[in-house]
Enzyme design. Structure first.
Site, PDB file in Angstrom:
ATOM      1  N   SER A  95      -9.459   8.448  -6.052  1.00  0.00           N
ATOM      2  CA  SER A  95      -8.077   8.925  -6.175  1.00  0.00           C
ATOM      3  C   SER A  95      -7.899   9.727  -7.457  1.00  0.00           C
ATOM      4  O   SER A  95      -8.461   9.379  -8.509  1.00  0.00           O
ATOM      5  CB  SER A  95      -7.121   7.723  -6.193  1.00  0.00           C
ATOM      6  OG  SER A  95      -5.814   8.138  -6.509  1.00  0.00           O
ATOM      7  N   TYR A 118      -3.274  13.603  -4.655  1.00  0.00           N
ATOM      8  CA  TYR A 118      -1.838  13.566  -4.416  1.00  0.00           C
ATOM      9  C   TYR A 118      -1.289  14.827  -5.058  1.00  0.00           C
ATOM     10  O   TYR A 118      -1.743  15.226  -6.137  1.00  0.00           O
ATOM     11  CB  TYR A 118      -1.206  12.364  -5.126  1.00  0.00           C
ATOM     12  CG  TYR A 118      -1.312  11.035  -4.414  1.00  0.00           C
ATOM     13  CD1 TYR A 118      -0.925  10.894  -3.089  1.00  0.00           C
ATOM     14  CD2 TYR A 118      -1.766   9.909  -5.092  1.00  0.00           C
ATOM     15  CE1 TYR A 118      -0.996   9.661  -2.455  1.00  0.00           C
ATOM     16  CE2 TYR A 118      -1.839   8.673  -4.468  1.00  0.00           C
ATOM     17  CZ  TYR A 118      -1.450   8.563  -3.145  1.00  0.00           C
ATOM     18  OH  TYR A 118      -1.509   7.339  -2.520  1.00  0.00           O
ATOM     19  N   THR A 145      -3.719  13.382   0.529  1.00  0.00           N
ATOM     20  CA  THR A 145      -2.909  12.307   1.129  1.00  0.00           C
ATOM     21  C   THR A 145      -1.459  12.770   1.275  1.00  0.00           C
ATOM     22  O   THR A 145      -0.851  13.241   0.313  1.00  0.00           O
ATOM     23  CB  THR A 145      -2.992  11.026   0.274  1.00  0.00           C
ATOM     24  OG1 THR A 145      -4.359  10.613   0.249  1.00  0.00           O
ATOM     25  CG2 THR A 145      -2.139   9.909   0.856  1.00  0.00           C
ATOM     26  N   LYS A 206      -5.077  13.034   4.950  1.00  0.00           N
ATOM     27  CA  LYS A 206      -4.978  11.564   5.071  1.00  0.00           C
ATOM     28  C   LYS A 206      -3.534  11.114   5.223  1.00  0.00           C
ATOM     29  O   LYS A 206      -2.666  11.522   4.441  1.00  0.00           O
ATOM     30  CB  LYS A 206      -5.584  10.913   3.826  1.00  0.00           C
ATOM     31  CG  LYS A 206      -5.495   9.390   3.779  1.00  0.00           C
ATOM     32  CD  LYS A 206      -6.291   8.829   2.618  1.00  0.00           C
ATOM     33  CE  LYS A 206      -6.326   7.321   2.572  1.00  0.00           C
ATOM     34  NZ  LYS A 206      -5.144   6.723   1.978  1.00  0.00           N
ATOM     35  N   HIS A 230      -1.619   3.868   5.450  1.00  0.00           N
ATOM     36  CA  HIS A 230      -1.710   3.480   4.042  1.00  0.00           C
ATOM     37  C   HIS A 230      -1.831   1.949   3.912  1.00  0.00           C
ATOM     38  O   HIS A 230      -1.326   1.347   2.970  1.00  0.00           O
ATOM     39  CB  HIS A 230      -0.484   3.995   3.278  1.00  0.00           C
ATOM     40  CG  HIS A 230      -0.782   4.495   1.892  1.00  0.00           C
ATOM     41  ND1 HIS A 230      -0.947   5.828   1.584  1.00  0.00           N
ATOM     42  CD2 HIS A 230      -0.936   3.844   0.712  1.00  0.00           C
ATOM     43  CE1 HIS A 230      -1.174   5.962   0.290  1.00  0.00           C
ATOM     44  NE2 HIS A 230      -1.188   4.767  -0.268  1.00  0.00           N
ATOM     45  N   ARG A 233       1.476   0.056   3.682  1.00  0.00           N
ATOM     46  CA  ARG A 233       2.151   0.119   2.377  1.00  0.00           C
ATOM     47  C   ARG A 233       3.201   1.220   2.303  1.00  0.00           C
ATOM     48  O   ARG A 233       3.866   1.356   1.290  1.00  0.00           O
ATOM     49  CB  ARG A 233       1.105   0.343   1.265  1.00  0.00           C
ATOM     50  CG  ARG A 233       0.085  -0.748   1.196  1.00  0.00           C
ATOM     51  CD  ARG A 233      -1.139  -0.342   0.380  1.00  0.00           C
ATOM     52  NE  ARG A 233      -0.965  -0.430  -1.041  1.00  0.00           N
ATOM     53  CZ  ARG A 233      -1.083  -1.533  -1.763  1.00  0.00           C
ATOM     54  NH1 ARG A 233      -1.361  -2.670  -1.162  1.00  0.00           N
ATOM     55  NH2 ARG A 233      -0.937  -1.515  -3.068  1.00  0.00           N
TER      56      ARG A 233
HETATM   57  C1  FMN Z   1      -4.073  -1.058  -4.324  1.00  0.00           C
HETATM   58  C2  FMN Z   1      -4.107   0.154  -3.437  1.00  0.00           C
HETATM   59  C3  FMN Z   1      -3.999   1.422  -4.011  1.00  0.00           C
HETATM   60  C4  FMN Z   1      -4.081   2.566  -3.203  1.00  0.00           C
HETATM   61  N1  FMN Z   1      -4.077   3.812  -3.789  1.00  0.00           N
HETATM   62  C5  FMN Z   1      -4.219   4.909  -3.006  1.00  0.00           C
HETATM   63  C6  FMN Z   1      -4.329   6.209  -3.583  1.00  0.00           C
HETATM   64  O1  FMN Z   1      -4.315   6.389  -4.802  1.00  0.00           O
HETATM   65  N2  FMN Z   1      -4.474   7.246  -2.731  1.00  0.00           N
HETATM   66  C7  FMN Z   1      -4.508   7.104  -1.370  1.00  0.00           C
HETATM   67  O2  FMN Z   1      -4.648   8.086  -0.641  1.00  0.00           O
HETATM   68  N3  FMN Z   1      -4.417   5.889  -0.798  1.00  0.00           N
HETATM   69  C8  FMN Z   1      -4.299   4.806  -1.592  1.00  0.00           C
HETATM   70  N4  FMN Z   1      -4.257   3.558  -1.006  1.00  0.00           N
HETATM   71  C9  FMN Z   1      -4.387   3.442   0.459  1.00  0.00           C
HETATM   72  C10 FMN Z   1      -5.862   3.294   0.842  1.00  0.00           C
HETATM   73  O3  FMN Z   1      -6.587   4.460   0.536  1.00  0.00           O
HETATM   74  C11 FMN Z   1      -6.016   3.019   2.336  1.00  0.00           C
HETATM   75  O4  FMN Z   1      -5.388   4.032   3.084  1.00  0.00           O
HETATM   76  C12 FMN Z   1      -5.464   1.653   2.778  1.00  0.00           C
HETATM   77  O5  FMN Z   1      -5.605   0.676   1.776  1.00  0.00           O
HETATM   78  C13 FMN Z   1      -6.207   1.223   4.027  1.00  0.00           C
HETATM   79  O6  FMN Z   1      -5.754   0.016   4.525  1.00  0.00           O
HETATM   80  P1  FMN Z   1      -6.462  -1.409   4.226  1.00  0.00           P
HETATM   81  O7  FMN Z   1      -6.081  -1.747   2.822  1.00  0.00           O
HETATM   82  O8  FMN Z   1      -5.824  -2.311   5.212  1.00  0.00           O
HETATM   83  O9  FMN Z   1      -7.951  -1.230   4.394  1.00  0.00           O
HETATM   84  C14 FMN Z   1      -4.203   2.422  -1.800  1.00  0.00           C
HETATM   85  C15 FMN Z   1      -4.314   1.143  -1.243  1.00  0.00           C
HETATM   86  C16 FMN Z   1      -4.283   0.026  -2.042  1.00  0.00           C
HETATM   87  C17 FMN Z   1      -4.467  -1.339  -1.401  1.00  0.00           C
END
Ligand code: FMN
Length: 344
Positions: A95, A118, A145, A206, A230, A233
């Site tokens: 990231s 981002y 993303t 993404k 995500h 999230r």
């Molecule tokens: C703590 C955390 C931080 C994340 N930070 C980013 C990020 O900086 N950029 C991004 O594209 N996705 C981010 N994500 C999303 C992940 O890349 C991914 O899409 C997601 O965690 C996949 O689902 P899973 O956690 O169930 O495997 C983050 C996820 C988590 C858990």
């Protein structure tokens, strides 16, 4: 990894989702709705789960999904992700929010990983950060993303008064008016098209969850579509990635690579994604938890366990290679009947 090892704040931040966490739970529930059917008396004495993605060799069809706050979970941040990925033989998503800086990463890691961007500034800023990522030599692809035009409300973090944006160290964003102008919310399809036109690295988009947006991404010049909510999230009540995968795979055709994430934890989950058209599966929470629990070696161990699970699942469904994995290994449970007839 347990809550008491990370502490409740970080544990809840890592494992939580937005609002009611319906999508977070749905990711798991939808994967569990798909059945794998055993096939017998085929020669599965050798099982090979390797493949490649944009020239990045993958020992199993998995990448480490980008985590901006990875430095909170492991002191070496994305360097630990890259080290584990290289030791095992996959690619890591890094990231733009993560530490260490692109330049520091470039000194140790050459050409094997995926830079995740981002949109944190104007077009000039975007060109500059992509140029820095390309110059680092660490990356074979650029992942933009697009599912965080607005940051979601995450009750667990609000209750704990935890703000990840304030807690993390972001060496790549040190200079300029970055992060203040709401740039992500102004980024639109025409800007994506321009970015794809000048990017020297293949572009992955993404955060796609519909066939329409997948088609638009391909029309804008993306080389891959990354199906993701995500990890539950962002938009609560969004569909799970696995249930949208077949319609997206059908919409973009086989020339476009598909990556998928959100809820994938097991070798059987990976097999289901490949059967429905994915070239690779991203690991988000598993990436964060394994690096927090055991450093880069813990991450390698987690990947070895996933490989063992995937190999067993391929053997027991009668598929010695990934190219033999198709929808024939699946049967629908009640949730997935709606799209069962569609083909890629
Ligand atoms: C703590 C955390 C931080 C994340 N930070 C980013 C990020 O900086 N950029 C991004 O594209 N996705 C981010 N994500 C999303 C992940 O890349 C991914 O899409 C997601 O965690 C996949 O689902 P899973 O956690 O169930 O495997 C983050 C996820 C988590 C858990």
């Amino acid at each position: 990894m347990a809550e008491h090892e990370l502490g409740p704040k970080l544990w809840n931040y890592l494992t939580g989702g937005s609002d009611t966490e319906t999508t977070l739970r749905r990711n798991r529930a939808a994967l569990d709705e798909i059945m794998l059917v055993p096939r017998v008396l085929r020669d599965v004495s050798r099982v090979d789960a390797s493949s490649s993605l944009f020239g990045l060799d993958l020992r199993i069809p998995v990448i480490l999904a980008p985590i901006g706050s990875i430095g909170l979970l492991n002191p070496d941040g994305a360097a630990a992700s890259c080290r584990a990925a290289e030791a095992f033989g996959i690619a890591a998503g890094v990231s733009v929010m993560a530490k260490p800086s692109l330049e520091e990463l470039g000194r140790s890691f050459k050409g094997k990983h995926i830079f995740q961007l981002y949109i944190e500034g104007d077009e000039e800023w975007v060109r500059d950060i992509v140029r820095r990522a390309a110059a680092s030599g660490s990356f074979g692809a650029l992942c933009v993303t697009v599912d965080t035009a607005h940051y979601s409300r995450r009750d667990r973090d609000l209750q704990a008064r935890f703000s990840p944006a304030e807690a993390i160290d972001r060496p790549n964003l040190a200079a300029g008016p970055v992060g203040k102008g709401g740039y992500r919310a102004t980024f639109t399809w025409d800007r994506l098209e321009r970015l794809c036109s000048w990017s020297e690295l293949p572009v992955i988009v993404k955060g796609i969850l519909t066939a329409e947006d997948a088609r638009s991404a391909v029309n804008a010049g993306a080389s891959a579509v990354y199906v993701s909510n995500h990890g539950g999230r962002q938009l609560d009540h969004a569909p799970s990635s696995i249930e949208m995968l077949p319609e997206i795979a059908g919409a973009v055709g086989t020339a476009t690579k598909i990556i998928v994430d959100s809820g994938f934890l097991r070798g059987t989950d990976i097999l289901k994604a490949v059967a429905l058209g994915a070239s690779a599966v991203g690991l988000g929470k598993l990436h964060g938890a394994a690096l927090a629990a055991g450093g880069w070696k813990g991450m390698v161990r987690a990947l070895e366990i996933l490989e063992a699970e995937l190999t067993i699942a391929m053997a027991l469904t009668g598929c010695p290679t990934l190219s033999q994995v198709s929808r024939d290994v699946l049967r629908p449970h009640r949730l997935v009947r709606a799209w069962w007839g569609q083909s890629r």
